[in-house]
Design a protein around this motif. Structure first.
Motif, PDB file in Angstrom:
ATOM      1  N   ILE A  92       0.880  -1.158   0.000  1.00 24.25           N
ATOM      2  CA  ILE A  92       0.000   0.000   0.000  1.00 24.25           C
ATOM      3  C   ILE A  92       0.922   1.213   0.000  1.00 24.25           C
ATOM      4  O   ILE A  92       1.662   1.450   0.948  1.00 24.25           O
ATOM      5  CB  ILE A  92      -0.933   0.000   1.227  1.00 24.25           C
ATOM      6  N   ALA A  93       0.886   1.948  -1.086  1.00 20.68           N
ATOM      7  CA  ALA A  93       1.815   3.060  -1.280  1.00 20.68           C
ATOM      8  C   ALA A  93       1.362   4.337  -0.588  1.00 20.68           C
ATOM      9  O   ALA A  93       2.175   5.230  -0.345  1.00 20.68           O
ATOM     10  CB  ALA A  93       2.023   3.307  -2.770  1.00 20.68           C
ATOM     11  N   ALA A  94       0.069   4.444  -0.301  1.00 21.76           N
ATOM     12  CA  ALA A  94      -0.459   5.603   0.412  1.00 21.76           C
ATOM     13  C   ALA A  94      -1.743   5.179   1.109  1.00 21.76           C
ATOM     14  O   ALA A  94      -2.501   4.359   0.582  1.00 21.76           O
ATOM     15  CB  ALA A  94      -0.727   6.769  -0.533  1.00 21.76           C
ATOM     16  N   ARG A  95      -1.943   5.758   2.293  1.00 20.50           N
ATOM     17  CA  ARG A  95      -3.119   5.424   3.099  1.00 20.50           C
ATOM     18  C   ARG A  95      -3.891   6.685   3.464  1.00 20.50           C
ATOM     19  O   ARG A  95      -3.321   7.757   3.622  1.00 20.50           O
ATOM     20  CB  ARG A  95      -2.698   4.716   4.385  1.00 20.50           C
ATOM     21  N   CYS A  96      -5.180   6.502   3.663  1.00 19.25           N
ATOM     22  CA  CYS A  96      -6.051   7.547   4.186  1.00 19.25           C
ATOM     23  C   CYS A  96      -5.607   7.857   5.619  1.00 19.25           C
ATOM     24  O   CYS A  96      -4.951   7.034   6.268  1.00 19.25           O
ATOM     25  CB  CYS A  96      -7.494   7.037   4.166  1.00 19.25           C
ATOM     26  N   VAL A  97      -6.006   8.984   6.124  1.00 19.17           N
ATOM     27  CA  VAL A  97      -5.695   9.315   7.511  1.00 19.17           C
ATOM     28  C   VAL A  97      -6.291   8.291   8.480  1.00 19.17           C
ATOM     29  O   VAL A  97      -5.805   8.136   9.600  1.00 19.17           O
ATOM     30  CB  VAL A  97      -6.135  10.757   7.886  1.00 19.17           C
TER      31      VAL A  97
END
Length: 169
Positions: free
Chosen positions: A34-39
């Motif tokens: 997962i290269a980017a996640r939600c807050v």
């Protein structure tokens, strides 16, 4: 489903794969991180292999999955943002150089996952000479902040509709 952020935020967990399937409305393929996640910790961008398990070459290393982000990118595409950005690449040498550097960065990130002859030298989203997919540019900017100037610009344009700083999960 309750959600806990993994110890290493780039790891992909079985829970992440469930969320990705929900977001994409199909099983995610070739996901290695997962290269980017939600807050809130849910996936925004999946990192995928350059060759899918069925053998298909897949140049999109950073795949935008969050429905709100996808919708914002789609809305911007319908407003002609891609053409305007492509036109600016032809006129602004500094922007064009930064976009070429983003292309090279994208290729280097994909090379970490393996080499696929069929997509050698091809990044995604139209890089390095045009803009053909804002979803890819947003995903790249979310995964690698500060690397892709047009991805960062797309995130800024999307902010009234969707923002990485505000959970809409």
């Amino acid at each position: 489903m309750s959600y806990a952020v993994p110890e290493n935020p780039t790891d992909v967990t079985p829970a992440d794969l469930e969320v990705l399937a929900e977001q994409l409305q199909r099983k995610a393929r070739g996901v290695v991180g997962i290269a980017a996640r939600c807050v809130c910790g849910r996936p925004l961008v999946a990192r995928t292999l350059p060759r899918l398990p069925d053998g298909t070459p897949f140049p999109t290393t950073y795949y935008l999955t969050h429905p709100g982000a996808v919708a914002a990118a789609s809305t911007l595409e319908t407003r002609g943002v891609m053409k305007a950005m492509t036109d600016r690449l032809q006129e602004d040498e500094e922007l064009a150089a930064a976009y070429r550097a983003a292309h090279e960065s994208y290729l280097a990130d994909r090379a970490e996952l393996g080499h696929v002859d069929e997509i050698d030298g091809i990044s995604a989203g139209g890089m390095p000479t045009r803009v053909k997919c804002l979803h890819v540019l947003m995903a790249h900017a979310l995964a690698r902040p500060g690397v892709n100037p047009l991805g960062e610009e797309t995130l800024a344009l999307a902010a009234p509709m969707w923002s990485r700083d505000r959970c809409t999960c």
